[in-house]
Enzyme design. Structure first.
Site, short mmCIF file in Angstrom:
data_model
loop_
_atom_site.label_atom_id
_atom_site.label_comp_id
_atom_site.label_asym_id
_atom_site.label_seq_id
_atom_site.Cartn_x
_atom_site.Cartn_y
_atom_site.Cartn_z
N GLU A 144 0.85 -1.19 0.00
CA GLU A 144 0.00 0.00 0.00
C GLU A 144 0.89 1.25 0.00
O GLU A 144 1.88 1.28 0.74
CB GLU A 144 -0.92 0.04 1.23
CG GLU A 144 -2.00 1.11 1.06
CD GLU A 144 -2.96 1.20 2.26
OE1 GLU A 144 -2.67 0.67 3.34
OE2 GLU A 144 -4.00 1.83 2.08
N GLY B 248 3.48 1.70 10.72
CA GLY B 248 3.29 1.12 12.04
C GLY B 248 2.81 -0.31 11.87
O GLY B 248 3.25 -1.23 12.54
N ASN C 186 -2.53 -6.30 5.26
CA ASN C 186 -2.59 -7.32 4.21
C ASN C 186 -3.55 -8.43 4.63
O ASN C 186 -3.50 -8.91 5.75
CB ASN C 186 -1.22 -7.93 3.98
CG ASN C 186 -0.12 -6.90 3.97
OD1 ASN C 186 -0.13 -6.02 3.13
ND2 ASN C 186 0.79 -6.96 4.93
N GLU D 65 -5.92 -2.99 12.55
CA GLU D 65 -5.62 -3.76 11.33
C GLU D 65 -6.63 -4.88 11.11
O GLU D 65 -6.96 -5.21 9.97
CB GLU D 65 -4.19 -4.32 11.36
CG GLU D 65 -3.09 -3.27 11.57
CD GLU D 65 -3.14 -2.10 10.60
OE1 GLU D 65 -3.73 -2.24 9.51
OE2 GLU D 65 -2.61 -1.02 10.95
N GLU E 40 -9.24 4.64 6.77
CA GLU E 40 -8.37 4.85 7.94
C GLU E 40 -9.12 5.49 9.11
O GLU E 40 -8.91 5.13 10.26
CB GLU E 40 -7.14 5.68 7.55
CG GLU E 40 -6.22 4.99 6.54
CD GLU E 40 -5.79 3.58 6.97
OE1 GLU E 40 -5.90 3.25 8.15
OE2 GLU E 40 -5.39 2.81 6.09
N1 BES Z 1 -3.21 0.90 5.87
C1 BES Z 1 -2.51 1.63 6.86
C2 BES Z 1 -1.08 1.89 6.50
C3 BES Z 1 -0.93 2.74 5.25
C4 BES Z 1 -1.71 3.88 5.06
C5 BES Z 1 -0.02 2.35 4.30
C6 BES Z 1 -1.58 4.62 3.90
C7 BES Z 1 0.13 3.10 3.13
C8 BES Z 1 -0.65 4.24 2.93
C9 BES Z 1 -2.59 0.93 8.21
O1 BES Z 1 -3.85 0.36 8.44
C10 BES Z 1 -2.38 1.98 9.27
O2 BES Z 1 -3.21 2.83 9.43
N2 BES Z 1 -1.26 1.90 9.95
C11 BES Z 1 -0.90 2.86 10.98
C12 BES Z 1 -1.03 2.25 12.34
C13 BES Z 1 -2.43 2.34 12.83
C14 BES Z 1 -2.64 1.64 14.11
C15 BES Z 1 -2.87 3.77 13.00
C16 BES Z 1 0.52 3.29 10.76
O3 BES Z 1 1.21 2.64 9.97
O4 BES Z 1 0.94 4.29 11.35
ZN ZN Z 2 -5.37 1.65 8.80
#
Ligand code: BES
Ligand code: ZN
Length: 688
Positions: A188, A324, A328, A361, A383
């Site tokens: 992503e 973070g 997937n 997730e 998100e």
């Molecule tokens: N899908 C996202 C990560 C992401 C967002 C990858 C946009 C590429 C582009 C994932 O679900 C996410 O939000 N991860 C957060 C942690 C979450 C607990 C807030 C992160 O990586 O900071």
């Molecule tokens: Zn997310």
């Protein structure tokens, strides 16, 4: 206790780099103008040539004349040379006769490509024209591919890069002290194209049959369960691991991991095999996440009334990980600090963080993976929704955490602070080129997104909200949807004007301040309520003042935990009559601090609520919200002695020491003598 969990703006966003040209294994003989780099001369407004800032290129989505149905993908990573060989056999549908296929492709060298129409002769591609800037390749065929199905075969090579995107290498230290590498993925938003040529757009879904050829002593994981594992005929040190066919899914959710890991395993009550993979020797540290995941899966199954559609889910801690965590489908990847808990040394805030990230997730497994956004414009919803429901889930699984108070102290107040700045932006921003995804993904999308979904849930009520969610997931499962599709389902379930209400919060930046005054007429309380834009830089007095459709709830001292009345403020001002309220009762707007706005009470209302603060009958989140609002107003009205005195009295009545500490810290950080005075006053009140 308040633990200030700062929600990461996705951590990965700092790591984006520009496309790099590869020069790997021998090139195919038939390449046309491979890897042409566009060298554009930009023309300025004055008509002069300039080599200054390049203008944004118009973005064009992939043509729809050929689309994939199934990707048969075989990958053979080399963990020593950091390259990989790939074989793609995609079942594709040609909707309109064409002699070219346009796909996404980045940092990959195609060796051969052919298309075999079903029941027909295989046609070799005669040119691979790479458009590097657009991360696309055009395969040219000597004759037209006719309407109907066929098999597209591509043999290619790529690099296991060190950029933490696409198919990349992750360095770790083996228990022997030796440095080794794992091969992992992060796709992503648009990096699947670095691992295999594909139609890398979220709306172009297909099924995947993945095979990994890996050293026999390594763990090989992908989205689905293993269905076959056999020696690789050409090398006795390798095995060929074949995974079950995935459901129809978007490319950005595909994942594979090859490395050395230990795991702990459990079964959720609804029969899903859950494993948490940890670095070798650290299986113990996966147990807490395993407990969270096994509790979380049945929670979501029940909440959405839709079962988790895959037979297994793996959660894995990756040593080098830019984000973070990443959702997937069936193989969720985490940075180590977001998954591992050392039972001896980790603190409660780490456990709460792991619980929230796992909850986030796993929510995406339904909201995002089963139903996927039609385009990146709707990523805020993906998100924002997950960032709200992770709290609902953690509150259900670990009620002792009192996690909603953390939401208010971390996400909600942070979003209000940021969104009051002139530099803020609407949650919903049109995304053209996917590279813009990185630019707009910030605390506004996550924290304001989560806050407005929380307000929406409260406005609709849990029962209708769940009804609408269930209808949405069933209607769009294995498909794509837009933000409006969700609003339509929630509107249908609740009979409320959801699209209009939510549009006012997502399409314009900022939020209102609600001004409230009251008058007692016999046993009735008449409230005058109005709204105007709240700006950190001073009052917004322009003619073009935006307005919001504001769900307002009201409680009274008779039961501060219970909403007495709900209204939708859909105009600049209104008058509400609350009957059966004696003159000795106080009124509080926004119980639970769920509305995304600030409140400015009249002096009499503010004075009257003091007893509720002193005797703690006003809930902690309400006191927190009130304190936060007063504080932001005090800052603006610091020269108004009268107002200051009143606010000091209210703040003095708030007796939670951590709140006082916050007042003090804020005052000191602003170096503001009036705020400081106020903080000292509050502290003194506490000590006495
Ligand atoms: N899908 C996202 C990560 C992401 C967002 C990858 C946009 C590429 C582009 C994932 O679900 C996410 O939000 N991860 C957060 C942690 C979450 C607990 C807030 C992160 O990586 O900071
Ligand atoms: Zn997310």
């Amino acid at each position: 206790m308040l633990l200030f969990l700062a929600r990461g703006v996705p951590l990965l966003l700092a790591h984006r780099t520009t496309t790099r040209c590869l020069s790997l294994l021998p090139r195919p003989v038939s390449v046309g103008s491979a890897r042409i780099k566009f060298s554009t001369v930009f023309v300025s407004a004055t008509g002069q040539n300039t080599t200054a800032m390049p203008e944004r290129r118009p973005f064009v989505r992939l043509p729809t004349d050929v689309y994939p149905v199934n990707y048969g993908l075989s990958l053979k990573p080399d963990l020593i040379d950091f390259t990989f060989e790939g074989k793609l056999e995609a079942l594709a549908e040609v909707t309109q006769a064409t002699n070219q296929i346009v796909m996404n492709c980045a940092d990959i060298d195609i060796i051969t490509a052919s298309f075999a129409p079903q029941g027909g002769e295989e046609i070799n591609a005669t040119g691979f024209n790479y458009q590097n800037e657009d991360e696309k390749v055009t395969l040219s065929f000597p004759s037209a591919l006719q309407k109907g199905s066929g098999t597209l075969k591509i043999d290619y090579v790529g690099e296991l890069n060190d950029k933490m995107k696409g198919f990349y290498r992750s360095k770790y230290t083996a228990p022997t002290g030796e440095i080794r590498y794992a091969a992992v993925t992060q796709f992503e938003a648009t990096d699947a194209r670095r691992a295999f040529p594909c139609w890398d757009e979220p709306a172009i879904k297909a099924t995947f049959d993945i095979t990994l050829i890996v050293p026999k002593d390594r763990v090989a994981l992908s989205n689905m369960n293993v269905i076959d594992r056999k020696p690789y005929p050409e090398d006795e040190n390798l095995v060929e691991v074949k995974f079950a066919t995935t459901p129809i899914m978007s490319t950005y959710l595909v994942a594979f991991v090859i490395g050395e890991y230990d795991f702990v395993e459990s079964q959720s009550s609804d029969g899903v095999t859950v494993r948490v993979y940890t670095p070798i020797g650290k299986a113990e540290q996966g147990k807490f996440a395993l407990e969270v995941a096994t509790k979380t899966l049945p929670f979501y199954k029940d909440y959405f009334s839709v079962p988790y559609p895959l037979p297994k889910i793996d959660l894995i801690a990756i040593a080098d990980f830019a984000a973070g965590a990443m959702e997937n489908w069936g193989l969720v990847t985490y940075r180590e600090t977001a998954l591992l808990i050392d039972p001896k040394n980790s603190c409660s805030s780490s456990k709460q963080w792991v619980a929230l990230v796992v909850g986030h997730e796993l929510a995406h497994q339904w909201f995002g993976n089963l139903v996927t956004m039609e385009w990146w414009t709707h990523l805020w919803l993906n998100e924002g929704f997950a960032s709200w429901i992770e709290y609902l889930c953690v509150d259900h699984c670990f009620p002792e955490y009192d996690i909603w108070t953390q939401f208010v102290s971390a996400d909600y107040t942070r979003a209000l602070d940021l969104d009051a700045l002139d530099s803020s932006h609407p949650i919903e921003v049109n995304v053209g080129h996917p590279s813009e995804v990185d630019e707009i993904f910030d605390a506004i999308s996550y924290s304001k997104g989560a806050s407005v979904i929380r307000m929406l849930h409260n406005y609709i009520g849990d029962e209708d909200f769940r009804k609408g969610m269930n209808a949405y997931l069933l209607k769009f499962q294995h498909k794509n949807a837009s933000t409006e599709d969700l609003w339509d389902c929630l509107e249908e379930a609740s009979g409320k004007p959801i699209a209009a209400v939510m549009g006012s919060w997502t399409k314009q930046m900022g939020f209102p301040i609600i001004l409230v005054d009251q008058e007692q007429v016999s046993n009735d309380r008449i409230l005058k309520i109005s709204q105007k834009k709240f700006c950190a830089s001073g009052p917004h007095d322009g003619e073009d003042c935006p307005s919001w459709m504001v769900p307002i709830s009201i409680c009274t001292s008779a039961d501060p935990t219970c909403t007495k009345l709900k209204v939708l403020l859909d105009r600049p001002e209104t008058t509400i009559t609350l009957s059966g309220i004696g003159p000795d009762q106080w009124i509080k707007i926004n119980p639970g601090t769920v509305g995304f706005y600030r409140i400015q009470y009249s002096s009499s209302m503010l004075e009257s609520v003091l007893p509720g603060i002193r005797d703690l009958s006003l809930q902690p989140v309400d006191r927190l919200g009130l304190q936060n609002d007063l504080f932001s107003l005090l800052h603006k009205q610091a020269d108004m002695q009268e107002e200051k005195n009143r606010i000091e009295r209210v703040l003095g009545a708030i007796s939670a020491p951590d709140l006082i500490q916050k007042v003090l810290n804020f005052a000191l950080s602003k170096n503001h003598h009036l705020l400081l005075q106020c903080a000292f006053f509050t502290t003194r009140g506490q000590k006495n």
